[in-house]
Design a protein around this motif. Structure first.
Motif, short mmCIF file in Angstrom:
data_model
loop_
_atom_site.label_atom_id
_atom_site.label_comp_id
_atom_site.label_asym_id
_atom_site.label_seq_id
_atom_site.Cartn_x
_atom_site.Cartn_y
_atom_site.Cartn_z
N ASP A 166 -0.23 12.19 0.27
CA ASP A 166 0.57 11.06 -0.22
C ASP A 166 -0.05 9.73 0.20
O ASP A 166 -0.05 8.76 -0.58
CB ASP A 166 2.00 11.15 0.31
CG ASP A 166 2.77 12.32 -0.28
OD1 ASP A 166 2.34 12.83 -1.33
OD2 ASP A 166 3.78 12.73 0.32
N ALA A 167 -0.58 9.67 1.43
CA ALA A 167 -1.16 8.42 1.94
C ALA A 167 -2.41 8.05 1.15
O ALA A 167 -2.66 6.87 0.86
CB ALA A 167 -1.49 8.56 3.42
N ILE A 168 -3.23 9.05 0.79
CA ILE A 168 -4.45 8.79 0.03
C ILE A 168 -4.10 8.32 -1.39
O ILE A 168 -4.73 7.39 -1.92
CB ILE A 168 -5.33 10.05 -0.02
CG1 ILE A 168 -5.94 10.29 1.38
CG2 ILE A 168 -6.45 9.91 -1.05
CD1 ILE A 168 -6.73 11.58 1.49
N VAL A 169 -3.10 8.94 -2.00
CA VAL A 169 -2.67 8.51 -3.33
C VAL A 169 -2.16 7.08 -3.29
O VAL A 169 -2.50 6.26 -4.15
CB VAL A 169 -1.57 9.45 -3.88
CG1 VAL A 169 -0.97 8.88 -5.16
CG2 VAL A 169 -2.13 10.84 -4.15
N ASP A 170 -1.35 6.75 -2.27
CA ASP A 170 -0.84 5.38 -2.14
C ASP A 170 -1.99 4.38 -1.94
O ASP A 170 -1.96 3.27 -2.49
CB ASP A 170 0.12 5.28 -0.96
CG ASP A 170 1.46 5.95 -1.25
OD1 ASP A 170 1.73 6.26 -2.42
OD2 ASP A 170 2.23 6.17 -0.29
N THR A 171 -2.99 4.78 -1.16
CA THR A 171 -4.14 3.89 -0.92
C THR A 171 -4.91 3.65 -2.21
O THR A 171 -5.31 2.52 -2.51
CB THR A 171 -5.07 4.49 0.15
OG1 THR A 171 -4.33 4.67 1.36
CG2 THR A 171 -6.26 3.58 0.40
N PHE A 172 -5.15 4.72 -2.97
CA PHE A 172 -5.88 4.60 -4.24
C PHE A 172 -5.10 3.71 -5.22
O PHE A 172 -5.65 2.75 -5.77
CB PHE A 172 -6.09 5.99 -4.84
CG PHE A 172 -7.03 6.01 -6.02
CD1 PHE A 172 -8.38 6.25 -5.84
CD2 PHE A 172 -6.56 5.80 -7.31
CE1 PHE A 172 -9.26 6.26 -6.93
CE2 PHE A 172 -7.42 5.81 -8.39
CZ PHE A 172 -8.78 6.04 -8.20
N ASP A 173 -3.81 4.03 -5.40
CA ASP A 173 -3.00 3.25 -6.34
C ASP A 173 -2.83 1.81 -5.87
O ASP A 173 -2.87 0.87 -6.67
CB ASP A 173 -1.62 3.91 -6.51
CG ASP A 173 -1.70 5.25 -7.24
OD1 ASP A 173 -2.80 5.61 -7.71
OD2 ASP A 173 -0.66 5.93 -7.33
N GLY A 174 -2.64 1.64 -4.55
CA GLY A 174 -2.47 0.29 -4.01
C GLY A 174 -3.71 -0.57 -4.21
O GLY A 174 -3.61 -1.77 -4.48
N THR A 175 -4.88 0.06 -4.07
CA THR A 175 -6.13 -0.68 -4.30
C THR A 175 -6.24 -1.12 -5.75
O THR A 175 -6.65 -2.26 -6.05
CB THR A 175 -7.35 0.18 -3.91
OG1 THR A 175 -7.22 0.60 -2.55
CG2 THR A 175 -8.64 -0.59 -4.08
N LEU A 176 -5.88 -0.24 -6.67
CA LEU A 176 -5.90 -0.60 -8.10
C LEU A 176 -4.94 -1.76 -8.38
O LEU A 176 -5.28 -2.69 -9.12
CB LEU A 176 -5.52 0.61 -8.95
CG LEU A 176 -6.55 1.74 -9.08
CD1 LEU A 176 -5.97 2.89 -9.88
CD2 LEU A 176 -7.83 1.23 -9.74
#
Length: 291
Positions: A124-134
């Motif tokens: 979940d943290a990696i998905v949030d980081t990826f989406d947050g960066t976008l």
């Protein structure tokens, strides 16, 4: 004697031909990787992460348990597997076995940590980081395809409910492939390099898994894209693998590599890379047409 010389000459000529073909393929791959600039994104991700504190939240929320996992696994691997593997590699690598065994144990430790962390601690943290960066790169239109977005200025706080499933989990096939490649480390120096590159190629194929999900690409569309851009993804994956092999801080680089992959995806989406220039006026339309 003349027949024997003729056979030798033909073999030498064939060997030179094969070597020339392999050299040409390698030159083309390196050229594609250089033009794409994919090798820069792991480093861009590192600096972008450091300078955008809002992206630290998912990382900090998983810091203690994952560092503990990485330290425990790495220490246990060196205590229980370093000497046995060193004894085996010493027969084929000689004095270099000390170094190649360290690289092998680090790679094994990194793989174990990634399997456990990505499936149970970090997904979940990696998905949030990826989406947050976008989101921080104003690529909100693509993120909104896969999750709800709130108003505000903080890219992580804007992330709402996930509408599309996150990254796929580690598969048995990937683990089997990893074990199959392990014997390459018995080949002095070159074998270890090939092993890391093969790991990098596999790693590269997964870095844009979330991006492909957000775009709604089918498996065949993903494979077609990855095959056409094999060199850039292998280059990114190899550098990411090397960074994630560093003990203790491997989790930190997992997050910075995720940021780098998202920055790369944002540039692709904005047609700001050599991979998209002149090939696809609109990637989302191209994906729909390919269905």
């Amino acid at each position: 004697m003349s027949d024997q010389n003729s056979v030798i000459n033909r073999v030498q000529a064939k060997a030179q031909e094969v070597a020339k073909e392999d050299y040409e393929k390698a030159r083309v791959l390196l050229s594609e990787a250089a033009k794409s600039g994919s090798y820069l994104y792991p480093f861009r991700g590192f600096f972008y992460f450091l300078t955008h504190k809002a992206l630290w939240k998912p990382f900090l929320s998983r810091l203690l348990p994952t560092v503990g996992l990485a330290v425990g696994v790495t220490a246990a691997m060196f205590v229980f597997t370093y000497v046995p593997q060193l004894a085996i590699l010493a027969f084929v690598n000689g004095p270099l076995a000390v170094l190649t065994t360290v690289l092998l144990v680090l790679n094994e430790s990194s793989t174990i940590v990634n399997i456990i962390a990505r499936n149970f601690l970090l997904q979940d943290a990696i998905v949030d980081t990826f989406d947050g960066t976008l989101v921080s790169r104003n690529a909100t239109s693509i993120v909104s395809e896969g999750r709800q977005l709130k108003s505000g200025s903080d890219p992580i706080e804007r992330l709402g409910k996930i509408l599309k499933n996150p990254f796929s989990k580690f598969t048995p096939k990937a683990l089997i492939r990893y074990v199959m490649y392990l014997p390459l480390n018995f080949i002095p120096v070159v074998g270890t390099i090939i092993f890391i590159i093969l790991q990098g190629r596999a790693r590269g194929k997964s870095v844009h898994g979330r991006y492909f999900q957000l775009k709604g690409w089918s498996s065949s569309q993903q494979q077609d894209w990855l095959q056409r851009h094999n060199a850039p993804y292998t280059t990114f994956g190899t550098i990411a693998t090397l960074l994630e092999m560093i003990p203790v801080v491997s989790m930190f680089f997992t997050f910075t590599n995720t940021v780098g992959a998202a920055l790369w995806a944002a540039d692709i989406e904005q047609k700001n890379t050599a991979m998209t220039a002149g090939t696809a006026p609109n990637l989302r339309e191209s994906a729909k047409k390919a269905e």
